[in-house]
Enzyme design. Structure first.
Site, PDB file in Angstrom:
ATOM      1  N   HIS A 195       1.721   1.913  -3.142  1.00 39.69           N
ATOM      2  CA  HIS A 195       0.788   2.751  -3.743  1.00 39.69           C
ATOM      3  C   HIS A 195       1.254   4.181  -3.867  1.00 39.69           C
ATOM      4  CE1 HIS A 195      -2.858  -0.409  -2.997  1.00 39.69           C
ATOM      5  NE2 HIS A 195      -1.920  -0.778  -3.503  1.00 39.69           N
ATOM      6  N   ASP A 199       0.928  -1.238  -0.185  1.00 38.68           N
ATOM      7  CA  ASP A 199       0.191  -0.047  -0.053  1.00 38.68           C
ATOM      8  C   ASP A 199       0.912   1.257   0.183  1.00 38.68           C
ATOM      9  OD1 ASP A 199      -2.270   1.843   0.519  1.00 38.68           O
ATOM     10  OD2 ASP A 199      -3.294  -0.028   0.833  1.00 38.68           O
TER      11      ASP A 199
END
Length: 412
Positions: free
Chosen positions: A250, A227
């Protein structure tokens, strides 16, 4: 570098000058002889580490190399003062999911939980050792039930003048580091690895989440996760992120912001520089919620510079419709205003997931984005998609590369 930054913003110059000088506080160096050494008990070592942390005659708490402390109950180590945690060995949290589901510390913000709260003033956590969150059991449990609340590996809670450096963090069940209501916080030379060994992904394993905190530095670190590499949550101010290698993440993300109705979120004075981003969903990103029942806020004076990206889906992105349908976003635009943003010297390659698009600046109408600057954007897609493409909506783009985005100032 400092001359350039000083000419643009004095606040970031002062920030960098101060935080890069931070090291082990003299008060701890002079008292290092008063060390208390912990050994594994064969059962729950949480009581021992809590007792040593609370003992004022132990300014340094040492976990020796080769020692693994088994943490089977939660650690509340808040309110400490002048404490050095010399982690040479390993602190390993148990994978007793039933215990942690009922007993972990909880936060209402995004329904978070934590193994360990570390807070107070003048604290150092270092030593070359390892924090192990026993994450695999959590990755597998979350794949079966996505309502499973997974603990954060390390939470700095109401901590002032704290340094975390020269350690490894592995197998975090969810977020790895959460800085909550902190001030003058430094992370340096951290290695983070959160990778599943089963077919179930290690999801939501953010490297750092900063929340209601001021003057935070994250530098010289390597992160492999699933993430955000670093996420600036509501009310993060005066932040420096420098010299990171992020793999599988991310991105370096502002937000998400505006999630909660009635809340006003601020992210201001952020510099992310010298970032290597590989095999990632995003590179430099700003994300804000839209919709009927959302909050509001301001994102201001944010610089992403010196990013080298490889195989990244969205190398440069502003998304003011985060987690919002296009129809709702049109009907109920974001109330988070974004201004004075700089994307500078972003190079490398996209993954091709968005075909030729390498930069997307998508804003809500009526001037919610302003003073968006792009300079030195040289990201290319895979050759089969041809020349790079640049998209924008409802934003007036400035800077040397503004022409790449065409004309997109519109309120429709």
């Amino acid at each position: 570098m400092l001359v350039t930054l000083a000419s643009r913003t004095l606040s970031l110059y002062v920030l960098i000058s101060v935080v890069l000088a931070v090291s082990v506080p003299p008060a701890l160096e002079s008292r290092a002889s008063g060390a208390c050494t912990l050994e594994a008990s064969g059962s729950d070592d949480a009581p021992a580490i809590l007792a040593a942390a609370a003992d004022t005659s132990c300014p340094t708490v040492t976990i020796p190399s080769g020692t693994t402390l088994s943490i089977q109950s939660k650690l509340n180590m808040t309110g400490l003062s002048n404490k050095h945690i010399d982690l040479q060995g390993t602190i390993k949290f148990s994978d007793d999911l039933d215990y942690w589901k009922d007993n972990a510390f909880t936060f209402s913000f995004q329904d978070q939980a934590a193994f360990w709260l570390l807070g107070g003033t003048n604290i150092v956590l270092d030593g070359g050792g390892t924090l192990d969150g026993s994450g695999q059991a959590w990755y597998d449990a979350f794949a079966k039930d996505d309502s499973t609340v997974r603990p954060i590996l390390l939470t700095l809670y109401q901590a002032t003048d704290i340094t975390v450096q020269n350690i490894k963090m592995i197998n975090g069940p969810e977020w790895i580091n959460f800085v909550n209501e902190g001030k003058n916080v430094v992370f340096r030379n951290i290695t983070i690895t959160a990778v599943s060994t089963s077919s179930n992904d290690a999801k939501n394993t953010d490297g750092w989440d900063i929340f209601r905190s001021d003057n935070v530095t994250i530098a010289d670190s390597n992160i492999t996760n699933g993430d955000d590499c670093v996420s600036f949550k509501p009310n993060s101010t005066n932040i420096l992120v420098s010299n990171l290698s992020c793999n599988g993440s991310h991105g370096i993300s502002v937000g998400s912001l505006g999630q909660y109705a009635g809340e006003y979120d601020i992210v201001e004075n952020v510099l992310a520089t010298n970032i290597r981003m590989s095999n990632a969903q995003n590179g430099a990103r700003i994300k804000a919620w839209a919709g009927k029942d959302v909050g509001s806020g301001i994102v201001k004076n944010i610089t992403f510079e010196g990013f080298v990206e490889s195989n990244v889906d969205n190398p440069v992105i502003i998304d003011q419709c985060y987690e919002t349908s296009s129809s709702d976003c049109t009907k109920y635009p974001s109330n988070t205003y974004i201004e004075d943003i700089w994307f500078t010297n972003i190079s490398g390659t996209s993954s091709g997931k968005e075909k030729a698009v390498v930069a997307s600046l998508s804003c809500s109408p009526d001037g919610r984005c302003s003073d968006i600057n792009v300079n030195g954007i040289t990201v290319t897609p895979p050759s089969k998609y041809g020349e790079p493409s640049f998209q924008c909506q409802n934003v007036d783009v400035s800077g040397d590369d503004a022409s790449l985005f065409g004309t997109c100032k519109t309120t429709s």
